[in-house]
Design a protein around this motif. Sequence first.
Motif, PDB file in Angstrom:
ATOM      1  N   ARG A  58      68.845  88.055  61.354  1.00 44.30           N
ATOM      2  CA  ARG A  58      70.040  87.534  62.011  1.00 44.30           C
ATOM      3  C   ARG A  58      70.883  88.690  62.557  1.00 44.30           C
ATOM      4  O   ARG A  58      70.870  89.791  62.023  1.00 44.30           O
ATOM      5  CB  ARG A  58      70.872  86.708  61.028  1.00 44.30           C
ATOM      6  N   TYR A  59      71.628  88.408  63.623  1.00 51.00           N
ATOM      7  CA  TYR A  59      72.546  89.404  64.157  1.00 51.00           C
ATOM      8  C   TYR A  59      73.659  88.703  64.916  1.00 51.00           C
ATOM      9  O   TYR A  59      73.532  87.549  65.321  1.00 51.00           O
ATOM     10  CB  TYR A  59      71.823  90.415  65.052  1.00 51.00           C
ATOM     11  N   SER A 110      76.110  89.050  68.280  1.00 48.53           N
ATOM     12  CA  SER A 110      76.221  89.682  69.595  1.00 48.53           C
ATOM     13  C   SER A 110      77.628  89.460  70.128  1.00 48.53           C
ATOM     14  O   SER A 110      78.057  88.315  70.306  1.00 48.53           O
ATOM     15  CB  SER A 110      75.181  89.094  70.549  1.00 48.53           C
ATOM     16  N   LEU A 154      75.563  99.013  62.632  1.00 48.28           N
ATOM     17  CA  LEU A 154      74.959  98.643  61.358  1.00 48.28           C
ATOM     18  C   LEU A 154      76.021  98.599  60.266  1.00 48.28           C
ATOM     19  O   LEU A 154      76.732  99.577  60.024  1.00 48.28           O
ATOM     20  CB  LEU A 154      73.856  99.643  60.986  1.00 48.28           C
ATOM     21  N   LEU A 210      79.007  90.178  58.088  1.00 51.35           N
ATOM     22  CA  LEU A 210      78.986  90.567  59.493  1.00 51.35           C
ATOM     23  C   LEU A 210      80.302  90.248  60.184  1.00 51.35           C
ATOM     24  O   LEU A 210      80.754  91.002  61.042  1.00 51.35           O
ATOM     25  CB  LEU A 210      77.833  89.859  60.213  1.00 51.35           C
ATOM     26  N   VAL A 250      75.906  94.832  69.431  1.00 48.67           N
ATOM     27  CA  VAL A 250      74.887  94.107  68.679  1.00 48.67           C
ATOM     28  C   VAL A 250      74.996  94.520  67.216  1.00 48.67           C
ATOM     29  O   VAL A 250      74.881  95.706  66.892  1.00 48.67           O
ATOM     30  CB  VAL A 250      73.474  94.400  69.219  1.00 48.67           C
ATOM     31  N   LEU A 251      75.238  93.549  66.330  1.00 45.32           N
ATOM     32  CA  LEU A 251      75.444  93.804  64.911  1.00 45.32           C
ATOM     33  C   LEU A 251      74.307  93.162  64.119  1.00 45.32           C
ATOM     34  O   LEU A 251      74.362  91.973  63.766  1.00 45.32           O
ATOM     35  CB  LEU A 251      76.782  93.221  64.438  1.00 45.32           C
ATOM     36  N   PRO A 252      73.247  93.898  63.845  1.00 43.88           N
ATOM     37  CA  PRO A 252      72.136  93.324  63.064  1.00 43.88           C
ATOM     38  C   PRO A 252      72.510  93.219  61.589  1.00 43.88           C
ATOM     39  O   PRO A 252      73.234  94.058  61.048  1.00 43.88           O
ATOM     40  CB  PRO A 252      71.005  94.322  63.280  1.00 43.88           C
ATOM     41  N   GLU A 253      72.004  92.187  60.955  1.00 47.13           N
ATOM     42  CA  GLU A 253      72.188  92.020  59.517  1.00 47.13           C
ATOM     43  C   GLU A 253      70.974  92.577  58.793  1.00 47.13           C
ATOM     44  O   GLU A 253      69.831  92.367  59.222  1.00 47.13           O
ATOM     45  CB  GLU A 253      72.364  90.543  59.181  1.00 47.13           C
ATOM     46  N   LEU A 280      64.614  96.856  63.710  1.00 50.68           N
ATOM     47  CA  LEU A 280      65.638  97.346  64.637  1.00 50.68           C
ATOM     48  C   LEU A 280      65.029  97.795  65.963  1.00 50.68           C
ATOM     49  O   LEU A 280      65.647  97.624  67.022  1.00 50.68           O
ATOM     50  CB  LEU A 280      66.432  98.474  63.979  1.00 50.68           C
ATOM     51  N   LEU A 317      64.428  94.523  67.861  1.00 55.92           N
ATOM     52  CA  LEU A 317      65.694  93.963  68.331  1.00 55.92           C
ATOM     53  C   LEU A 317      66.222  94.758  69.512  1.00 55.92           C
ATOM     54  O   LEU A 317      66.647  94.191  70.529  1.00 55.92           O
ATOM     55  CB  LEU A 317      66.715  93.964  67.194  1.00 55.92           C
TER      56      LEU A 317
END
Length: 215
Positions: free
Chosen positions: A13-14, A16, A31, A38, A56-59, A97, A100
Amino acid sequence: MELKTISTARTARYISLGEPGADIQHVWFCLHGESQPLADFAAQLVNFDTPERLLVLPEALSRYALPAGPTETPVTVATWFAPDSLLPDLADLTTYLDELAAEVLAQCPANVPVTVLGYGSGAAAACRWLAGGRTNYDRLLLYAPVFPSSIDRRATLVGLPERPVTLISTTTDAFTSEAAGVGLLQDLQDVGLSAQHRYVSEGPLTLAALGTVGK
């Protein structure tokens, strides 16, 4: 009894902030820290959320619920590194990553500048990703960085490409002495990376505080 492993596809999940497209002039991959929701991380980056910048914030892949009271809604958080599965976690996060980033950047203009921001243990995750992955980037920002003792920090930094690094520390005493950054700054310089050290107050970050006005 023998503990074994198997590789399998899973859903990550991320968040945006913004959407990929022809008008994007800057892409940031950000990150989060250890056990940091998040949404809370996104609140720290609100000043960077502009029409020309995609955040973009990836979990992290290891999700779990924080303990909650009987009337509270459980909060899902994640960690980048589980203590008993470090090497598989490092390989998984690099693959995740890279995939993504490739998907996002394919929808943006060619050669769009890429910034990577890692907060807390997310800084260690960012360094491991960029040292062992295939994603090209322009700048690395390490905010209150914390490296797990199981990760060889110097060996990780040696693998980083020659890109500018900004080490960011808070002016409060809310973080560990490691997050103050003095030792990391020395390590960065010792391995030949161009690094600068900046201090910020707690709360939402600003481009001016990071020395990245307009980027």
